[in-house]
Design a protein around this motif. Structure first.
Motif, PDB file in Angstrom:
ATOM      1  N   LEU A  61      -8.407 -10.793   0.706  1.00 35.91           N
ATOM      2  CA  LEU A  61      -8.455 -11.722  -0.425  1.00 35.91           C
ATOM      3  C   LEU A  61      -7.232 -12.627  -0.531  1.00 35.91           C
ATOM      4  O   LEU A  61      -7.332 -13.752  -1.013  1.00 35.91           O
ATOM      5  N   THR A  62      -6.082 -12.146  -0.106  1.00 34.12           N
ATOM      6  CA  THR A  62      -4.828 -12.875  -0.328  1.00 34.12           C
ATOM      7  C   THR A  62      -4.831 -14.306   0.213  1.00 34.12           C
ATOM      8  O   THR A  62      -4.471 -15.227  -0.526  1.00 34.12           O
ATOM      9  N   PRO A  63      -5.221 -14.561   1.465  1.00 35.44           N
ATOM     10  CA  PRO A  63      -5.166 -15.955   1.935  1.00 35.44           C
ATOM     11  C   PRO A  63      -6.001 -16.911   1.081  1.00 35.44           C
ATOM     12  O   PRO A  63      -5.592 -18.041   0.824  1.00 35.44           O
ATOM     13  N   ARG A  64      -7.133 -16.460   0.599  1.00 40.24           N
ATOM     14  CA  ARG A  64      -8.023 -17.322  -0.183  1.00 40.24           C
ATOM     15  C   ARG A  64      -7.447 -17.643  -1.562  1.00 40.24           C
ATOM     16  O   ARG A  64      -7.647 -18.735  -2.093  1.00 40.24           O
ATOM     17  N   TYR A  65      -6.753 -16.700  -2.177  1.00 37.55           N
ATOM     18  CA  TYR A  65      -6.280 -16.872  -3.549  1.00 37.55           C
ATOM     19  C   TYR A  65      -4.759 -17.005  -3.649  1.00 37.55           C
ATOM     20  O   TYR A  65      -4.205 -16.934  -4.736  1.00 37.55           O
TER      21      TYR A  65
END
Length: 172
Positions: A61-65
């Motif tokens: 999830l981190t790269p997207r948000y």
């Protein structure tokens, strides 16, 4: 009534968005309920134990948000995960905890977080551009951080008020 009340509390959803659930779809639903509120992918690392799936979901999830995160606790096992996150600005991040589980880190990566207040890193230390940083905790593994690299980072932190240096050992 309960459902209607809870669904109108985006800050509550933002704080539990990442790091509590082991399924990406569940986290995505929670993130959508947070609306545009800044997100925390943080709480998982404060527990004594957590499933490996939580760490995996956070890395996914981190790269997207990334642009919405104000708190991020991240476990990095694969250098490709680090490449998706570091090496470009992360403007809103205030708290960052990184647990490096790999010794292979690209020398071109850096942490660029102008609003970062707190950084805790275990196992490795990337170059840092964080002019607001006040607290730094570095836990190095035997030979994982060169003294000159550490001194370069310290020299770039004019507002630093707290510094902790610890030593840990690799399990290999």
């Amino acid at each position: 009534r309960w459902r209607n009340l809870i669904l109108r509390m985006p800050r509550l959803w933002a704080k539990i968005a990442g790091g509590v659930f082991t399924h990406r779809d569940t986290c995505e639903t929670i993130i959508s309920r947070a609306g545009d509120i800044p997100l925390h992918f943080w709480t998982w690392h404060e527990q004594d134990w957590w499933p490996d799936e939580v760490e995996i979901v956070i890395r996914q999830l981190t790269p997207r948000y990334l642009y919405r995160l104000t708190r991020l606790a991240l476990s990095v096992a694969d250098p490709r995960d680090a490449e998706k996150i570091f090496g470009h600005p992360i403007p809103n991040l205030e708290y960052l905890h990184i647990h490096w589980m790999t010794r292979k880190i690209d020398g071109e990566l850096w942490i660029d977080t102008p609003n970062l207040y707190y950084l805790s890193t275990q196992g490795a230390l990337l170059p840092v551009r964080a002019p607001s940083l006040r607290e730094l905790s570095v836990t190095h593994c035997e030979g994982s951080i060169a003294l000159n690299d550490l001194l370069d980072v310290l020299a770039s932190l004019p507002l630093l008020e707290y510094f902790e240096l610890g030593c840990d050992y690799w399990d290999d």
